[in-house]
Design a protein around this motif. Structure first.
Motif, PDB file in Angstrom:
ATOM      1  N   ARG A 175       0.842  -1.214   0.000  1.00  0.00           N
ATOM      2  CA  ARG A 175       0.000   0.000   0.000  1.00  0.00           C
ATOM      3  C   ARG A 175       0.867   1.249   0.000  1.00  0.00           C
ATOM      4  O   ARG A 175       0.591   2.206  -0.729  1.00  0.00           O
ATOM      5  CB  ARG A 175      -0.941  -0.001   1.192  1.00  0.00           C
ATOM      6  N   SER A 176       1.922   1.262   0.796  1.00  0.00           N
ATOM      7  CA  SER A 176       2.821   2.407   0.841  1.00  0.00           C
ATOM      8  C   SER A 176       3.444   2.648  -0.533  1.00  0.00           C
ATOM      9  O   SER A 176       3.524   3.792  -1.001  1.00  0.00           O
ATOM     10  CB  SER A 176       3.906   2.168   1.886  1.00  0.00           C
ATOM     11  N   GLU A 177       3.872   1.575  -1.188  1.00  0.00           N
ATOM     12  CA  GLU A 177       4.467   1.699  -2.518  1.00  0.00           C
ATOM     13  C   GLU A 177       3.450   2.223  -3.531  1.00  0.00           C
ATOM     14  O   GLU A 177       3.759   3.091  -4.346  1.00  0.00           O
ATOM     15  CB  GLU A 177       5.004   0.338  -2.965  1.00  0.00           C
ATOM     16  N   VAL A 178       2.225   1.713  -3.461  1.00  0.00           N
ATOM     17  CA  VAL A 178       1.169   2.151  -4.387  1.00  0.00           C
ATOM     18  C   VAL A 178       0.874   3.635  -4.193  1.00  0.00           C
ATOM     19  O   VAL A 178       0.833   4.403  -5.159  1.00  0.00           O
ATOM     20  CB  VAL A 178      -0.115   1.306  -4.197  1.00  0.00           C
ATOM     21  N   VAL A 179       0.679   4.054  -2.956  1.00  0.00           N
ATOM     22  CA  VAL A 179       0.353   5.453  -2.672  1.00  0.00           C
ATOM     23  C   VAL A 179       1.491   6.374  -3.101  1.00  0.00           C
ATOM     24  O   VAL A 179       1.256   7.425  -3.715  1.00  0.00           O
ATOM     25  CB  VAL A 179      -0.012   5.635  -1.178  1.00  0.00           C
ATOM     26  N   ASP A 180       2.725   5.987  -2.809  1.00  0.00           N
ATOM     27  CA  ASP A 180       3.880   6.806  -3.211  1.00  0.00           C
ATOM     28  C   ASP A 180       3.969   6.926  -4.725  1.00  0.00           C
ATOM     29  O   ASP A 180       4.162   8.024  -5.264  1.00  0.00           O
ATOM     30  CB  ASP A 180       5.188   6.212  -2.675  1.00  0.00           C
ATOM     31  N   PHE A 181       3.846   5.802  -5.409  1.00  0.00           N
ATOM     32  CA  PHE A 181       3.964   5.797  -6.862  1.00  0.00           C
ATOM     33  C   PHE A 181       2.843   6.616  -7.510  1.00  0.00           C
ATOM     34  O   PHE A 181       3.091   7.424  -8.411  1.00  0.00           O
ATOM     35  CB  PHE A 181       3.955   4.359  -7.392  1.00  0.00           C
ATOM     36  N   LEU A 182       1.613   6.417  -7.048  1.00  0.00           N
ATOM     37  CA  LEU A 182       0.499   7.179  -7.616  1.00  0.00           C
ATOM     38  C   LEU A 182       0.637   8.670  -7.310  1.00  0.00           C
ATOM     39  O   LEU A 182       0.257   9.510  -8.126  1.00  0.00           O
ATOM     40  CB  LEU A 182      -0.833   6.636  -7.107  1.00  0.00           C
ATOM     41  N   GLY A 183       1.224   8.997  -6.180  1.00  0.00           N
ATOM     42  CA  GLY A 183       1.499  10.404  -5.860  1.00  0.00           C
ATOM     43  C   GLY A 183       2.483  11.019  -6.842  1.00  0.00           C
ATOM     44  O   GLY A 183       2.329  12.173  -7.253  1.00  0.00           O
ATOM     45  N   GLN A 184       3.491  10.239  -7.223  1.00  0.00           N
ATOM     46  CA  GLN A 184       4.453  10.722  -8.222  1.00  0.00           C
ATOM     47  C   GLN A 184       3.773  10.920  -9.571  1.00  0.00           C
ATOM     48  O   GLN A 184       4.005  11.933 -10.249  1.00  0.00           O
ATOM     49  CB  GLN A 184       5.608   9.732  -8.358  1.00  0.00           C
ATOM     50  N   LEU A 185       2.937   9.963  -9.966  1.00  0.00           N
ATOM     51  CA  LEU A 185       2.215  10.100 -11.240  1.00  0.00           C
ATOM     52  C   LEU A 185       1.245  11.275 -11.205  1.00  0.00           C
ATOM     53  O   LEU A 185       1.059  11.965 -12.206  1.00  0.00           O
ATOM     54  CB  LEU A 185       1.456   8.807 -11.567  1.00  0.00           C
ATOM     55  N   GLU A 186       0.650  11.512 -10.042  1.00  0.00           N
ATOM     56  CA  GLU A 186      -0.262  12.648  -9.892  1.00  0.00           C
ATOM     57  C   GLU A 186       0.505  13.970 -10.016  1.00  0.00           C
ATOM     58  O   GLU A 186       0.034  14.907 -10.666  1.00  0.00           O
ATOM     59  CB  GLU A 186      -0.963  12.556  -8.544  1.00  0.00           C
ATOM     60  N   ALA A 187       1.690  14.036  -9.424  1.00  0.00           N
ATOM     61  CA  ALA A 187       2.513  15.243  -9.520  1.00  0.00           C
ATOM     62  C   ALA A 187       2.908  15.528 -10.968  1.00  0.00           C
ATOM     63  O   ALA A 187       3.035  16.689 -11.367  1.00  0.00           O
ATOM     64  CB  ALA A 187       3.760  15.111  -8.641  1.00  0.00           C
ATOM     65  N   LEU A 188       3.088  14.459 -11.754  1.00  0.00           N
ATOM     66  CA  LEU A 188       3.413  14.616 -13.180  1.00  0.00           C
ATOM     67  C   LEU A 188       2.167  14.865 -14.027  1.00  0.00           C
ATOM     68  O   LEU A 188       2.264  15.097 -15.230  1.00  0.00           O
ATOM     69  CB  LEU A 188       4.135  13.359 -13.689  1.00  0.00           C
ATOM     70  N   ARG A 189       1.009  14.772 -13.406  1.00  0.00           N
ATOM     71  CA  ARG A 189      -0.296  14.986 -14.040  1.00  0.00           C
ATOM     72  C   ARG A 189      -0.621  13.909 -15.082  1.00  0.00           C
ATOM     73  O   ARG A 189      -1.260  14.180 -16.104  1.00  0.00           O
ATOM     74  CB  ARG A 189      -0.394  16.383 -14.632  1.00  0.00           C
ATOM     75  N   PHE A 190      -0.185  12.663 -14.775  1.00  0.00           N
ATOM     76  CA  PHE A 190      -0.547  11.517 -15.604  1.00  0.00           C
ATOM     77  C   PHE A 190      -1.785  10.802 -15.053  1.00  0.00           C
ATOM     78  O   PHE A 190      -2.439  10.064 -15.761  1.00  0.00           O
ATOM     79  CB  PHE A 190       0.603  10.516 -15.680  1.00  0.00           C
TER      80      PHE A 190
END
Length: 88
Positions: free
Chosen positions: A68-83
């Motif tokens: 879950r931590s990995e998923v949330v972190d990764f999706l946060g990075q994708l969100e910051a990139l606006r993907f």
């Protein structure tokens, strides 16, 4: 928490087991490797963080909290990139 891809924000291709994303706004390239590839694929099935976490625990030898931590972190990075964006 639910996320959805923003397909107008990027171009994507799979190359040698990696996902390569090209930002539509900047032209920058990003490579997704390892468990990130699985998270990216699972976003197509369900953008729900819990569902993606369950999928990761089935694919990799990882406990639910770490997944879950990995998923949330990764999706946060994708969100910051606006993907991706948080959905309803």
């Amino acid at each position: 928490m639910i996320f959805e891809k923003l397909p107008d924000a990027f171009g994507a291709a799979e190359v040698d087991g990696e996902i390569v994303l090209i930002s539509a706004s900047s032209g920058e390239f990003f490579a997704i490797k390892g468990s990130g590839v699985e998270i990216w694929r699972l976003l197509d099935e369900s953008g729900d963080v819990d569902d993606i976490t369950t999928g990761l625990t089935k694919q990799f030898a990882i406990d639910a909290d770490a997944a879950r931590s990995e998923v949330v972190d990764f999706l946060g990075q994708l969100e910051a990139l606006r993907f991706v964006r948080r959905g309803g």
